[in-house]
Motif scaffolding. Structure first.
Motif, PDB file in Angstrom:
ATOM      1  N   LEU A 340      27.219   5.729 -56.511  1.00 17.31           N
ATOM      2  CA  LEU A 340      27.204   4.955 -55.270  1.00 17.31           C
ATOM      3  C   LEU A 340      28.641   4.663 -54.859  1.00 17.31           C
ATOM      4  CD1 LEU A 340      24.267   4.648 -56.304  1.00 17.31           C
ATOM      5  CD2 LEU A 340      24.301   2.318 -55.418  1.00 17.31           C
ATOM      6  N   VAL A 344      28.322   0.234 -50.604  1.00 18.71           N
ATOM      7  CA  VAL A 344      26.899   0.532 -50.404  1.00 18.71           C
ATOM      8  C   VAL A 344      26.060  -0.709 -50.707  1.00 18.71           C
ATOM      9  CG1 VAL A 344      24.942   1.853 -51.314  1.00 18.71           C
ATOM     10  CG2 VAL A 344      27.119   2.993 -50.857  1.00 18.71           C
ATOM     11  N   VAL A 346      22.197  -1.718 -51.483  1.00 13.16           N
ATOM     12  CA  VAL A 346      20.893  -1.176 -51.850  1.00 13.16           C
ATOM     13  C   VAL A 346      19.840  -2.257 -51.645  1.00 13.16           C
ATOM     14  CG1 VAL A 346      19.543  -0.070 -53.657  1.00 13.16           C
ATOM     15  CG2 VAL A 346      22.020   0.292 -53.570  1.00 13.16           C
ATOM     16  N   ILE A 352      16.799   4.835 -56.568  1.00 14.43           N
ATOM     17  CA  ILE A 352      17.820   5.852 -56.272  1.00 14.43           C
ATOM     18  C   ILE A 352      18.027   6.709 -57.508  1.00 14.43           C
ATOM     19  CG2 ILE A 352      20.247   6.235 -55.710  1.00 14.43           C
ATOM     20  CD1 ILE A 352      20.201   3.682 -54.098  1.00 14.43           C
ATOM     21  N   HIS A 357      13.805  11.558 -55.987  1.00 13.81           N
ATOM     22  CA  HIS A 357      14.568  10.895 -54.923  1.00 13.81           C
ATOM     23  C   HIS A 357      14.704  11.823 -53.717  1.00 13.81           C
ATOM     24  CE1 HIS A 357      17.642   8.171 -53.245  1.00 13.81           C
ATOM     25  NE2 HIS A 357      18.219   9.289 -52.815  1.00 13.81           N
ATOM     26  N   GLU A 363      23.379  11.671 -48.107  1.00 14.00           N
ATOM     27  CA  GLU A 363      23.336  11.776 -49.568  1.00 14.00           C
ATOM     28  C   GLU A 363      23.295  13.239 -49.994  1.00 14.00           C
ATOM     29  OE1 GLU A 363      20.741   7.643 -50.175  1.00 14.00           O
ATOM     30  OE2 GLU A 363      19.869   9.595 -50.673  1.00 14.00           O
ATOM     31  N   VAL A 373      25.436   8.675 -53.120  1.00 16.92           N
ATOM     32  CA  VAL A 373      25.231   7.898 -51.902  1.00 16.92           C
ATOM     33  C   VAL A 373      26.607   7.663 -51.277  1.00 16.92           C
ATOM     34  CG1 VAL A 373      24.326   5.771 -50.917  1.00 16.92           C
ATOM     35  CG2 VAL A 373      23.225   6.796 -52.925  1.00 16.92           C
TER      36      VAL A 373
END
Length: 387
Positions: A340, A344, A346, A352, A357, A363, A373
């Protein structure tokens, strides 16, 4: 300028190697999208204390008036004025995208002892892995006799059956030789203007060139085994694996050696904090590295690398992942085998990573299945923390 190990940037490793080796006159050549790198260098490294003590970023300037940098060799060619002005006795050309520790003084001693005009640092690798590297061929004295780019059947190292010699892309040059070969290359239209592809394959045929065995390099304060670590982190998977190496009880890359510190920027972050201690809500991190300012509020971090000022909420589970600075992980979230990027956020209950996923919003999934991400915009809070 990519973050590494919850605290550092990748460029910190080559710069720390130079400074720890007593080399204090350094130009850092940058090209496109350099703002993050320039900000990091300004905070962590840039200083001018005299003619022989400086680390100076040099943005691309079209010094020759023709184009931006066409390759790493052309980048130095366009800045030969720096060499002419400084008049060094030796020029060190190192890349900034590798993770390793190296006492460069030992390579310089080898270079001078062999009366070499150019020396390239090399790493013995199993011959079966040679297709991932440029392979150097040497004689019994380690004078370079050949070069192949990613061969299937490489010539093995004399006296070391089963091993080939991979170029690390780090060079020492006599200044006059470097100026001559770069000037010749600049006038060659068909050249890729790259040290590994264009310069070095021709150079050993004309000059006295040697290979330096990185396995002989010893870092003060470390055992023989602990000194040998080098990773090219130019792909998502290699970057991920290099970070994951740090989770081990005794990692090959020792970041806790005070005799060879890896220097980086300093922030006014508070300590990391782990809160709540109930059977169903306990803030914990196991076999992980957690950066300063991070708060784990009832979440669980396992076998991961977590950067600065990350927030992990109640019931969140993070496994085998890399979280960069200022990430917020919502309650009940599950993150596995993922990277990540900065800032970011979430949402609560999100999942994730893993084969199930579904990629969205820029992404990507690496060859080994690591989900990445992308970076989110700066928030007012993250801006305040970073500056």
């Amino acid at each position: 300028a990519v973050p590494f190990g919850a605290r550092y940037r990748i460029v910190d490793f080559v710069l720390s190697n130079l400074v720890n080796s007593g080399i204090h006159a350094t130009f850092v050549l940058t090209q496109y999208k350099a703002q993050s790198l320039l900000e990091h260098l300004q905070r962590a490294w840039v200083g001018q204390m005299g003619r022989d003590v400086f680390i100076t970023p040099v943005p691309a300037q079209m010094q020759t008036g023709h184009s931006w940098y066409r390759g790493n060799a052309d980048a130095i060619f366009q800045n030969l004025n720096l060499i002419a002005d400084y008049r060094p006795s030796l020029v060190i050309v190192f890349g900034a995208d590798h993770i390793y520790k190296m006492d460069i003084r030992q390579m310089i001693s080898f270079h001078k002892g062999r009366k070499s005009r150019c020396t390239v640092a090399c790493l013995p690798v199993p011959a079966s892995e040679s297709e991932s590297f440029g392979i150097i061929e040497v004689d019994d004295e380690w004078r370079v006799t050949g070069f192949e780019e990613k061969p299937k059947k490489p010539r093995e190292i004399p006296g070391r059956p089963g091993y080939a010699l991979a170029s690390m892309g780090n060079y020492l040059f006599d200044p006059d030789l470097l100026i001559d070969v770069l000037s010749l290359d600049a006038d060659t239209d068909a050249s890729e203007h790259d040290f590994g592809k264009s310069i070095f394959p021709k150079l050993f045929q004309m000059e006295r060139i040697f290979a330096y065995d990185f396995h002989n390099n010893r870092i003060p304060g470390e055992s023989k085994k602990g000194s040998i670590y080098w990773r090219d982190v130019g792909t998502i998977d290699s970057y991920y694996e290099a970070n994951m190496d740090l989770r081990r009880v005794r990692p090959a890359l020792n970041l806790y050696n005070w005799d060879w510190p890896i220097q980086t920027a300093s922030f006014k972050d508070p300590p990391a904090k782990f809160v709540f201690d109930h059977p169903d809500m306990r803030g914990m991190a196991v076999q992980s590295i957690v950066g300063s300012g991070t708060i784990v509020a009832g979440g669980m971090i396992t076998s991961s690398v977590v950067g600065r000022n990350v927030r992990v909420e109640t019931g969140a589970t993070i496994e085998d992942s890399i979280l960069m600075d200022n990430v917020v992980v919502g309650a009940g979230t599950t993150i596995r085998s993922a990277i990540l990027d900065k800032n970011v956020i979430v949402e609560d209950g999100a999942v994730i990573g893993g084969a199930e996923h579904e990629l969205r919003g820029g992404e990507v999934r690496s060859e080994l299945g690591v989900v990445v991400v992308p970076k989110a915009p700066e928030s007012p809070e993250s801006l305040a923390r970073d500056h």
